[in-house]
Design a protein around this motif. Sequence first.
Motif, PDB file in Angstrom:
ATOM      1  N   THR A 102     -13.429 -11.515 -10.015  1.00  0.00           N
ATOM      2  CA  THR A 102     -12.523 -10.382 -10.009  1.00  0.00           C
ATOM      3  C   THR A 102     -11.971 -10.316  -8.593  1.00  0.00           C
ATOM      4  OG1 THR A 102     -13.715  -9.170 -11.716  1.00  0.00           O
ATOM      5  CG2 THR A 102     -12.348  -7.874 -10.217  1.00  0.00           C
ATOM      6  N   PHE A 103     -10.654 -10.229  -8.491  1.00  0.00           N
ATOM      7  CA  PHE A 103      -9.995 -10.132  -7.198  1.00  0.00           C
ATOM      8  C   PHE A 103      -9.810  -8.650  -6.896  1.00  0.00           C
ATOM      9  CE2 PHE A 103      -9.256 -14.337  -8.577  1.00  0.00           C
ATOM     10  CZ  PHE A 103      -9.058 -15.105  -7.445  1.00  0.00           C
ATOM     11  N   ALA A 104     -10.267  -8.220  -5.730  1.00  0.00           N
ATOM     12  CA  ALA A 104     -10.236  -6.799  -5.390  1.00  0.00           C
ATOM     13  C   ALA A 104      -9.571  -6.588  -4.036  1.00  0.00           C
ATOM     14  CB  ALA A 104     -11.651  -6.246  -5.368  1.00  0.00           C
ATOM     15  N   VAL A 105      -8.893  -5.448  -3.927  1.00  0.00           N
ATOM     16  CA  VAL A 105      -8.226  -5.079  -2.687  1.00  0.00           C
ATOM     17  C   VAL A 105      -8.425  -3.586  -2.477  1.00  0.00           C
ATOM     18  CG1 VAL A 105      -6.028  -5.015  -1.429  1.00  0.00           C
ATOM     19  CG2 VAL A 105      -6.449  -6.830  -3.100  1.00  0.00           C
ATOM     20  N   GLU A 106      -8.777  -3.222  -1.251  1.00  0.00           N
ATOM     21  CA  GLU A 106      -8.824  -1.822  -0.854  1.00  0.00           C
ATOM     22  C   GLU A 106      -7.753  -1.627   0.204  1.00  0.00           C
ATOM     23  OE1 GLU A 106     -12.883  -1.442   0.495  1.00  0.00           O
ATOM     24  OE2 GLU A 106     -13.546  -0.826  -1.503  1.00  0.00           O
ATOM     25  N   GLY A 107      -6.874  -0.648  -0.036  1.00  0.00           N
ATOM     26  CA  GLY A 107      -5.801  -0.353   0.916  1.00  0.00           C
ATOM     27  C   GLY A 107      -6.048   0.990   1.571  1.00  0.00           C
ATOM     28  N   PHE A 108      -6.352   0.984   2.877  1.00  0.00           N
ATOM     29  CA  PHE A 108      -6.649   2.201   3.628  1.00  0.00           C
ATOM     30  C   PHE A 108      -5.352   2.758   4.210  1.00  0.00           C
ATOM     31  CE2 PHE A 108     -10.619   0.101   3.212  1.00  0.00           C
ATOM     32  CZ  PHE A 108     -11.572   1.104   3.170  1.00  0.00           C
ATOM     33  N   ALA A 109      -4.967   3.942   3.743  1.00  0.00           N
ATOM     34  CA  ALA A 109      -3.699   4.554   4.135  1.00  0.00           C
ATOM     35  C   ALA A 109      -3.722   5.000   5.590  1.00  0.00           C
ATOM     36  CB  ALA A 109      -3.414   5.756   3.234  1.00  0.00           C
ATOM     37  N   TYR A 181      -4.659  -6.019   9.078  1.00  0.00           N
ATOM     38  CA  TYR A 181      -4.375  -4.722   9.684  1.00  0.00           C
ATOM     39  C   TYR A 181      -2.876  -4.435   9.776  1.00  0.00           C
ATOM     40  CZ  TYR A 181      -9.259  -4.874  11.079  1.00  0.00           C
ATOM     41  OH  TYR A 181     -10.629  -4.943  11.045  1.00  0.00           O
ATOM     42  N   ASP A 182      -2.549  -3.125   9.786  1.00  0.00           N
ATOM     43  CA  ASP A 182      -1.182  -2.635  10.005  1.00  0.00           C
ATOM     44  C   ASP A 182      -0.162  -3.307   9.086  1.00  0.00           C
ATOM     45  OD1 ASP A 182      -2.027  -0.932  12.083  1.00  0.00           O
ATOM     46  OD2 ASP A 182      -1.956  -2.608  13.499  1.00  0.00           O
ATOM     47  N   TYR A 183      -0.234  -2.938   7.827  1.00  0.00           N
ATOM     48  CA  TYR A 183       0.661  -3.531   6.826  1.00  0.00           C
ATOM     49  C   TYR A 183       1.579  -2.477   6.231  1.00  0.00           C
ATOM     50  CZ  TYR A 183       2.350  -6.007   2.766  1.00  0.00           C
ATOM     51  OH  TYR A 183       3.179  -6.585   1.831  1.00  0.00           O
ATOM     52  N   LYS A 184       2.843  -2.819   6.097  1.00  0.00           N
ATOM     53  CA  LYS A 184       3.825  -1.929   5.458  1.00  0.00           C
ATOM     54  C   LYS A 184       4.447  -2.634   4.262  1.00  0.00           C
ATOM     55  CE  LYS A 184       4.803   0.685   9.455  1.00  0.00           C
ATOM     56  NZ  LYS A 184       5.394   1.308  10.417  1.00  0.00           N
TER      57      LYS A 184
END
Length: 186
Positions: A102-109, A181-184
């Motif tokens: 399972t491919f997982a991603v956590e995006g921290f706002a 880090y620091d992605y838009k």
Amino acid sequence: MKTSVAILTLLLLCFLSCKDSNEKKQNVRDNSEFKKNTVFKELNYHLANGLKELDNSYGVEQKFNDEVYLRGFGFYEKGENQYDLILELQDDIVEDVVSKYTFAVEGFATNEELNNLSEYAKNKNRKHEAWFGTPKLTKINKRCYVVLDIKTKVNSFELLKFFLYDSSGYKGDIGERILFYDYKIK
């Protein structure tokens, strides 16, 4: 005579109005079908070109483990707050390997984007969104991808964490987490 002309005029106006309404409905159907096909073509265009022309794509070149290597990623906007998160993997990966994970991603706002988190994340007092899936392998022009369906209002992330776990359920991470880090998105 005046009554006949008035009735005829009303009938003609009703006929033209109905015809115009049907044409507008047909144009709406045609436009929505055009948009669906255009989105599909554009996504495939980006996949075929190695995400080079996708404005928010980045090269990563890191291993999750000995079987899976992340070459890059990007978000493809397919609708309002709806994206395809494209993960480009190594060129020689096969479906049997992809299906194990399972491919997982956590995006921290970022702090400015915390109000845009999903209600689920807010109710859990999280500062991140979590997306995961066991997608099918997509191969185009000798490039290999997995694509995750993403819904988010967040556009700026302090941190994106990519990781793998067993497709039968979470029993801990498999391999290394990849941090960006620091992605838009936009």
